[in-house]
Design an enzyme around this catalytic site. Structure first.
Site, PDB file in Angstrom:
ATOM      1  N   CYS A   1       6.462   0.023   6.652  1.00  0.00           N
ATOM      2  CA  CYS A   1       5.631   1.396   6.166  1.00  0.00           C
ATOM      3  C   CYS A   1       6.446   2.190   5.300  1.00  0.00           C
ATOM      4  CB  CYS A   1       5.381   2.313   7.302  1.00  0.00           C
ATOM      5  SG  CYS A   1       4.678   3.922   6.321  1.00  0.00           S
ATOM      6  N   LEU A   2       6.434   2.446   4.113  1.00  0.00           N
ATOM      7  CA  LEU A   2       7.925   2.570   2.872  1.00  0.00           C
ATOM      8  C   LEU A   2       8.312   3.853   3.161  1.00  0.00           C
ATOM      9  CD1 LEU A   2       6.067   2.557  -0.249  1.00  0.00           C
ATOM     10  CD2 LEU A   2       7.573   0.291   0.753  1.00  0.00           C
TER      11      LEU A   2
ATOM     12  N   HIS B   1      -2.310   7.890   6.872  1.00  0.00           N
ATOM     13  CA  HIS B   1      -1.469   8.961   6.417  1.00  0.00           C
ATOM     14  C   HIS B   1      -2.645  10.108   5.581  1.00  0.00           C
ATOM     15  CE1 HIS B   1       1.948   6.738   6.391  1.00  0.00           C
ATOM     16  NE2 HIS B   1       1.652   5.513   5.795  1.00  0.00           N
TER      17      HIS B   1
ATOM     18  N   GLY C   1       1.029  -0.965  -0.337  1.00  0.00           N
ATOM     19  CA  GLY C   1      -0.390   0.386   0.058  1.00  0.00           C
ATOM     20  C   GLY C   1       0.962   1.067   0.166  1.00  0.00           C
TER      21      GLY C   1
HETATM   22 NI    NI Z   1       2.659   3.800   5.352  1.00  0.00          NI
END
Ligand code: NI
Length: 177
Positions: free
Chosen positions: A96-97, A142, A46
């Protein structure tokens, strides 16, 4: 289409409140493609717009996770709203990226239903459990500037900050404390 650089915490752009998408324009479609490319390049399941520095209400979830469709384009959630969550919770490691290499156990409702607009301008609802429920809530966070690190105590937060500072070449413009 282009792979865009990922905004890494504690960059202040991750804290901005994302703006509502008024209408589906070429710009929105192009943002979707950039998010798609970037998510694939960084092997995420995602990605939310603020993670490539664009503060608008859109995130993507991998089709396999969102609908079970193998090989389909990622699902776009535009102007999303989590409309229901279950009473049962589930604790599981989240990544999380914007926090490369960091995994944090986070307790969240085990079920979540989201309503959003698609790229075709149609509203849709998806009810998820397990990984999908978690992805929906994580990506939706986010768009309000809420991050994984808000679920941990100050000590762990400092540890994460040190680790990211050490392992990335991020030099921090307006870092948070
Ligand atoms: Ni994230």
């Amino acid at each position: 289409m282009a792979v865009r650089p990922i905004v890494v915490w504690p960059d202040s752009r991750l804290r901005e409140e994302a703006k509502t998408v008024e209408t589906i324009t070429d710009e929105v479609r192009s943002l979707y493609k950039d998010l798609w490319d970037t998510m694939v390049a960084y092997q995420g399941i995602g990605i939310a717009s603020p993670q490539i520095g664009v503060a608008v209400k859109m995130f993507l979830i991998d089709a396999m996770v969102a609908t079970g469709e193998d090989g389909a384009p990622p699902v776009a959630f535009i102007n999303p709203e989590v409309i229901a969550t279950g009473t049962e919770t589930d604790k599981s490691d989240e990544g999380c990226l914007s926090f490369p290499g960091i995994y944090v156990p986070i307790e969240r409702p085990a079920e979540a239903t989201i309503r959003a607009m698609g790229l075709d301008c149609e509203m849709f609802e998806i009810a998820g459990t397990e990984l999908l429920a978690r992805a929906i809530q994580h990506e939706n966070d986010h768009l309000t500037g809420k991050l994984m690190v808000d679920f941990v105590g100050p000590l762990k937060k400092r540890m994460i900050k040190r680790k990211l500072a050490r392992e990335s070449d991020y030099e921090g413009a307006e870092a948070e404390g």
